[in-house]
Enzyme design. Structure first.
Site, short mmCIF file in Angstrom:
data_model
loop_
_atom_site.label_atom_id
_atom_site.label_comp_id
_atom_site.label_asym_id
_atom_site.label_seq_id
_atom_site.Cartn_x
_atom_site.Cartn_y
_atom_site.Cartn_z
N GLY A 20 0.81 -1.21 0.00
CA GLY A 20 0.00 0.00 0.00
C GLY A 20 0.84 1.26 0.00
N HIS A 244 4.94 -22.06 7.70
CA HIS A 244 6.39 -21.83 7.84
C HIS A 244 6.96 -22.91 8.75
CE1 HIS A 244 10.21 -19.92 8.66
NE2 HIS A 244 9.94 -19.00 7.75
N ARG A 288 9.84 -24.17 1.65
CA ARG A 288 9.17 -24.20 2.94
C ARG A 288 8.16 -25.32 3.07
NH1 ARG A 288 8.25 -17.68 3.87
NH2 ARG A 288 10.39 -17.24 4.55
N HIS A 355 1.59 -19.20 7.94
CA HIS A 355 2.43 -18.03 7.70
C HIS A 355 1.95 -17.15 6.55
CE1 HIS A 355 5.99 -15.59 7.68
NE2 HIS A 355 6.40 -16.02 6.50
N GLU A 389 -0.07 -9.50 -0.23
CA GLU A 389 -0.57 -10.83 0.13
C GLU A 389 -2.04 -11.02 -0.20
OE1 GLU A 389 -0.42 -13.95 3.93
OE2 GLU A 389 0.59 -12.00 4.06
#
Length: 587
Positions: A20, A244, A288, A355, A389
């Site tokens: 943002g 994670h 991950r 995560h 995200e």
């Protein structure tokens, strides 16, 4: 239509994290447009502040590196679900984006020669997987913190107008289509305002609070996802949630992958470095999803530690106190506070923690939000953009590589700003609002004060998180997911009868948490429906009953609509000026 105050802007950014702030800065610096940022927290308290490890860019400061190697790793890490045109753009834009941050004043850690320090990170390699790369540009283990403060200060200089402690309620569609703006509430007074804008940019972050154990802040409640779904628009790839590998056991707070990048490693009850068995080549620095599954498999095989034998250990003390205090000062502090462990002397108890949300609002590389028409073709939603995200470009596909998240924020936040600098000159105009959307937003607020409602929203939130953790966690299978979906359906019915016990108007956190619960339930539903229908294992979506990846049937994006309808979008395999990376085994 209900009468509420109107504020008018050229661009409205919802969320004051890295994406943002970067989008706002690009437009505000031009001094051509009236730009506002709405955030439910003060900007420097946005969740970007918790990003520890760094930002990926093929600078080659420590060992030679190339953007095409970065692209290869990101495509492979995504389990080939990432769109290769978007990944190519992100990796090529990474070096200039990092140097831009450096020039803004971000205090990167330095090599002896003054260049930006770079560390190893999971899944990042040189020469198409032959050896580990040093690609992660770091500011000790507080890179997100440094980035957020740097971008906020630059926005203050540029004259960006901030509305912090304002909460986004719902989108307002245009009477003739597109998006006209958003209804928001002043958290201090509960006043409602219609923010009318030519361009509405969602940078609302993730939704990890749908799970019981998560590294996400309390504010990560999927507000942008909920608003988009209620506006009749879709979200993409919501079955893919990254767990994670190294969350502090029992708490979920994150131990950065940078700890393993500096030389830390995982051990079981016997002190064995067990990742050498699960991933002989990359070991503790594999992707991950691979490391998280390996930890749980090791625990299930009897290798767990502690009274319940239900977690493993991360060993760092062999690195020495000097290195730890220089490179991982935040981890020393976190471990002491949340695990009562001195990492200079003993290992940290860890277990995978929710995560990152790989799915989100589908967009193109300019950040323009997309939907799918009845013919399966992409359609741009005029006036709506998304980055970070909450968006799904998709550069992460089925699994995100560490340190690509901060890169995603700045590259696509900047891309939106660059696109809007031109689009606002000619294409994007203010739209007449659909009055029904304003009435619906007000009705959603009033629902919580109906006298006959009896359900406690706090208890419903607990039960929702429990259902998601038990039935849609790291490992999944049909019966558990069917059970989980039934649990969510019953919870959603009860949610319609939920009631606020505190109806005060001044800084009423209970009201905000109730509204957040609506969004969390939307995200949970989208995750559950999308996960149940994907009958394969790919990246972070791992099923006991469908253990193999199925490229013939599932090399495609799932697109979820609020009515439960699922559509599909093809994976983009057309990078510019080069051949694509064809799907291969990740072993």
């Amino acid at each position: 239509m209900s009468s509420i105050r109107v504020k008018q802007y050229d661009a409205l950014i919802v969320g004051a994290g890295g994406a943002g702030l970067r989008a706002a800065l690009e437009m505000a610096q031009s001094r051509q447009y009236k730009v506002a940022v709405v955030s439910k927290v003060f900007p420097t308290r946005s969740h970007t502040v918790s990003a520890q490890g760094g930002i990926a860019a093929a600078l080659g400061n420590v060992v030679p590196d190339k953007p095409i190697w970065h692209m290869f790793d990101t495509v492979k890490g995504s389990d080939y679900l990432g769109d290769q045109d978007a990944i190519q753009y992100m990796c090529e834009q990474a070096p200039p984006s990092v140097y831009e941050l450096e020039h803004y004043g971000l205090p990167f850690s330095r090599l002896d020669d003054g260049r930006i320090y770079q560390r190893a990170f999971g899944g990042h390699t040189r020469d198409f997987g032959k050896e580990m790369a040093r690609r992660t540009c770091a500011c000790a283990d507080r890179t997100g913190h440094a980035m957020l403060h740097t971008l906020y200060q630059k926005n203050v200089e540029a004259g960006t107008h901030f509305y912090y402690e304002w909460y986004g309620i719902d989108l307002v569609r245009g009477a003739q289509g597109g998006i006209a703006g958003m209804i928001a509430m002043n958290m201090e007074t509960s006043e409602l305002v219609f923010f009318k804008s030519r361009a509405t940019i969602f940078a609302t972050g993730g939704a990890g609070r749908i799970y019981e154990t998560t590294s996400n802040a309390y504010t990560n409640t999927g507000d942008g996802i909920g608003m988009v779904l209620r506006a009749g628009l879709p979200v993409q790839d919501m079955e893919f949630w990254q767990f994670h590998p190294t969350g502090i056991y029992g708490v979920g707070c994150l131990i950065t992958e940078g700890a393993r990048g500096e030389g830390g490693y995982l051990i079981n009850k016997d002190g064995e470095r067990f990742m050498e068995r699960y991933s002989p080549h990359l070991k503790d620095l594999d992707c991950r999803d691979v490391v998280a599954r390996s930890i749980l498999q090791e625990v299930m095989a009897g290798g767990g530690v502690g009274p319940k034998k239900d977690h493993v250990l991360l060993k760092l003390d062999h690195l020495g106190e000097k290195v730890l205090r220089e490179r991982l000062p935040g981890i020393i502090e976190l471990s002491e506070k949340f695990a009562n462990v001195d990492i200079t002397k003993e290992p940290i108890p860890i277990l995978p923690t929710c995560h990152y949300m790989m799915g989100g609002i589908p967009t193109n590389i300019h950040g323009q939000a997309l939907t799918v028409d009845e013919n399966g073709k992409d359609q741009i939603i005029e006036g709506l953009f998304a980055a970070g995200e909450c968006a799904c470009v998709s550069v992460h596909g089925a699994n995100r590589l560490g340190t690509n998240s901060l890169l995603d924020l700045v590259v696509f936040g900047r891309a939106i700003g660059l696109h809007l600098e031109e689009a606002l000159k000619t294409e994007l105009k203010h739209r007449s609002e659909n009055p029904d959307d304003i009435d619906a937003a007000i009705a959603r607020l009033k629902r919580w004060e109906k006298p006959n409602n009896v359900e406690n929203p706090a208890l419903l939130r607990q039960e929702m998180r429990k259902a998601m953790s038990e039935d849609f966690g790291v490992f999944r299978e049909e019966q558990k997911m069917k059970q989980g979906l039934e649990r969510l359906q019953k919870l959603n019915e009860r949610l319609q009868r939920a009631k606020l016990t505190d109806t005060s108007r001044t800084f009423n956190n209970a009201r905000i948490e109730a509204l957040e619960l609506d969004n969390l339930m939307e995200v949970s539903y989208a995750t559950a429906v999308s996960a149940q229908q994907r009958t394969e294992s790919r990246g972070a979506h791992s099923r006991y009953d469908y253990k193999e990846r199925d490229d013939a049937n599932w090399l495609k994006h799932t697109v979820y609509f609020r009515d439960g309808h699922i559509a599909y979008r093809p994976v983009n395999m057309k990078p510019k000026g080069m051949d694509p990376f064809p799907p291969k085994s990740r072993d």
